[in-house]
Design a protein around this motif. Structure first.
Motif, PDB file in Angstrom:
ATOM      1  N   TYR A  38      27.105  17.747 -38.362  1.00  0.00           N
ATOM      2  CA  TYR A  38      28.219  17.294 -37.952  1.00  0.00           C
ATOM      3  C   TYR A  38      29.401  17.694 -38.982  1.00  0.00           C
ATOM      4  CZ  TYR A  38      25.736  14.498 -34.005  1.00  0.00           C
ATOM      5  OH  TYR A  38      25.207  14.234 -33.297  1.00  0.00           O
ATOM      6  N   ARG A  39      29.587  17.641 -39.865  1.00  0.00           N
ATOM      7  CA  ARG A  39      29.664  17.917 -41.317  1.00  0.00           C
ATOM      8  C   ARG A  39      30.374  19.525 -41.411  1.00  0.00           C
ATOM      9  NH1 ARG A  39      30.654  14.652 -45.765  1.00  0.00           N
ATOM     10  NH2 ARG A  39      30.201  12.343 -45.469  1.00  0.00           N
ATOM     11  N   ALA A  40      29.950  20.278 -41.106  1.00  0.00           N
ATOM     12  CA  ALA A  40      29.951  21.791 -41.047  1.00  0.00           C
ATOM     13  C   ALA A  40      30.710  22.066 -40.197  1.00  0.00           C
ATOM     14  CB  ALA A  40      28.203  22.223 -40.618  1.00  0.00           C
ATOM     15  N   VAL A 113      29.633  17.938 -28.514  1.00  0.00           N
ATOM     16  CA  VAL A 113      29.639  17.825 -29.764  1.00  0.00           C
ATOM     17  C   VAL A 113      28.010  17.504 -29.936  1.00  0.00           C
ATOM     18  CG1 VAL A 113      29.676  17.985 -32.227  1.00  0.00           C
ATOM     19  CG2 VAL A 113      31.959  17.933 -31.033  1.00  0.00           C
ATOM     20  N   ARG A 114      27.912  16.410 -29.752  1.00  0.00           N
ATOM     21  CA  ARG A 114      26.659  15.680 -29.989  1.00  0.00           C
ATOM     22  C   ARG A 114      25.789  16.397 -29.294  1.00  0.00           C
ATOM     23  NH1 ARG A 114      27.502  11.579 -33.170  1.00  0.00           N
ATOM     24  NH2 ARG A 114      25.232  11.030 -33.000  1.00  0.00           N
ATOM     25  N   THR A 115      26.111  16.856 -27.874  1.00  0.00           N
ATOM     26  CA  THR A 115      24.598  17.525 -26.939  1.00  0.00           C
ATOM     27  C   THR A 115      24.262  18.754 -27.751  1.00  0.00           C
ATOM     28  OG1 THR A 115      25.515  16.688 -24.572  1.00  0.00           O
ATOM     29  CG2 THR A 115      24.187  18.707 -24.965  1.00  0.00           C
ATOM     30  N   ARG A 135      22.148   8.793 -37.651  1.00  0.00           N
ATOM     31  CA  ARG A 135      22.845   7.731 -37.533  1.00  0.00           C
ATOM     32  C   ARG A 135      21.497   7.329 -35.648  1.00  0.00           C
ATOM     33  NH1 ARG A 135      25.218   9.040 -40.826  1.00  0.00           N
ATOM     34  NH2 ARG A 135      27.104   8.351 -41.611  1.00  0.00           N
ATOM     35  N   ASP A 136      21.393   8.537 -34.908  1.00  0.00           N
ATOM     36  CA  ASP A 136      20.600   8.375 -33.974  1.00  0.00           C
ATOM     37  C   ASP A 136      19.045   9.096 -33.773  1.00  0.00           C
ATOM     38  OD1 ASP A 136      21.076  10.729 -34.215  1.00  0.00           O
ATOM     39  OD2 ASP A 136      22.223  10.916 -31.733  1.00  0.00           O
ATOM     40  N   ILE A 137      18.994   8.950 -34.824  1.00  0.00           N
ATOM     41  CA  ILE A 137      17.546  10.018 -34.785  1.00  0.00           C
ATOM     42  C   ILE A 137      16.723   9.543 -34.021  1.00  0.00           C
ATOM     43  CG2 ILE A 137      15.554  11.530 -36.887  1.00  0.00           C
ATOM     44  CD1 ILE A 137      19.077  12.347 -36.312  1.00  0.00           C
ATOM     45  N   HIS A 191      30.620   1.418 -32.978  1.00  0.00           N
ATOM     46  CA  HIS A 191      31.252   0.972 -31.802  1.00  0.00           C
ATOM     47  C   HIS A 191      31.960   2.918 -30.668  1.00  0.00           C
ATOM     48  CE1 HIS A 191      31.747  -2.193 -34.231  1.00  0.00           C
ATOM     49  NE2 HIS A 191      32.047  -2.557 -33.013  1.00  0.00           N
ATOM     50  N   ARG A 192      31.605   3.784 -31.477  1.00  0.00           N
ATOM     51  CA  ARG A 192      31.561   4.876 -30.323  1.00  0.00           C
ATOM     52  C   ARG A 192      30.950   4.842 -28.841  1.00  0.00           C
ATOM     53  NH1 ARG A 192      28.771   8.686 -33.943  1.00  0.00           N
ATOM     54  NH2 ARG A 192      26.751   8.577 -33.700  1.00  0.00           N
ATOM     55  N   GLU A 193      30.984   5.478 -27.921  1.00  0.00           N
ATOM     56  CA  GLU A 193      30.779   5.011 -27.123  1.00  0.00           C
ATOM     57  C   GLU A 193      29.131   5.819 -26.709  1.00  0.00           C
ATOM     58  OE1 GLU A 193      32.430   6.065 -22.959  1.00  0.00           O
ATOM     59  OE2 GLU A 193      34.481   4.888 -24.173  1.00  0.00           O
TER      60      GLU A 193
END
Ligand code: DC
Length: 230
Positions: A38-40, A113-115, A135-137, A191-193
């Protein structure tokens, strides 16, 4: 011995990557720092002026360019530590600056981005034998991971750790600004969706506020041995 997936999630700056990296080295697994991905992407947005003046991301432009953004990891031949590459350029240092930390949350809240990154992470874990932190692994990337850990520590302790990390690298550091950034990211991450930070029901909770790195390492190794015996 059977190979498993180890998922380590939790708040920012609570030592997840240190413990994940140590475990991976010890058990000879691949280590993937999903936050670095995500940083990259955030670094790419900064370099290509994809942030609007109000701090939001120019999502339509980023979406068009997403297919051209490749994030990968390579082992440093001298230190044997994994380093992050953005389209074949080593960006390990560039992604750890305060500038990137300050802009990474809006980027990581964007569903496309997440997908894209989740798909890349799942591909990396196809053969198992992997320790991934993020965070979501344990909830989204590998909901069937054999070992899930959820790490937490107080915001003040986490800010102090990041402050010392930056100082040790010779970078500028302001404790109050870091603490504010830690609090803001906690809020946005929770709090993100899309894929908010939350503990998977089957994740083991670890509060490491008052634990040394050595103690954590020992604890995690025990959890790994338990998980591989089951
Ligand atoms: O772990 P880190 O601080 O390097 O992560 C940077 C950011 O990336 C963090 O603010 C949240 C986001 N992130 C995410 O949304 N999902 C992940 N699996 C890992 C990180």
């Amino acid at each position: 011995m059977k190979k498993i997936i180890v998922a380590i999630d939790g708040f920012s700056s609570c030592g997840k990557s240190t413990m994940a990296k140590d475990l991976a080295r010890e058990i000879q697994y691949i280590y993937i720092d999903s936050g670095a991905m995500y940083r990259a992407v955030t670094l790419y947005c900064l370099r290509h002026r994809l942030f609007l003046p109000n701090g939001e991301v120019n999502a339509p432009s980023l979406e068009k360019e997403m297919g051209r953004i490749r994030v990968s990891f390579r082992l440093n031949p001298e230190t044997h530590a994994p380093e992050t590459f953005l389209n074949d350029e080593n960006v390990e240092k560039d992604i750890r600056t305060m500038e990137v930390s300050a802009m990474v949350s809006p980027v990581s809240a964007i569903p496309f981005v997440r997908t894209a990154l989740v798909a890349a992470q799942q591909e990396m874990g196809k053969e198992k034998g992997i320790v991934m932190d993020g965070r979501d692994i344990g909830t989204t990337v590998f909901p069937h991971a054999e070992l899930k850990i959820f790490v937490t520590a107080s915001p003040e302790i986490r800010a102090q750790r990041r402050y010392e990390e930056l100082k040790a690298k010779g970078q500028k550091a302001d404790y109050e600004a870091i603490l504010e950034n830690v609090r803001q990211r906690d809020y946005i991450d929770q709090h993100r969706e899309t894929s908010p930070l939350r503990r998977a029901e089957d994740a083991i909770l670890l509060d490491n506020s008052h634990m040394s790195i050595e103690e954590q390492k020992e604890w995690l190794l025990q959890q790994y041995h338990k998980a591989t015996q089951e």
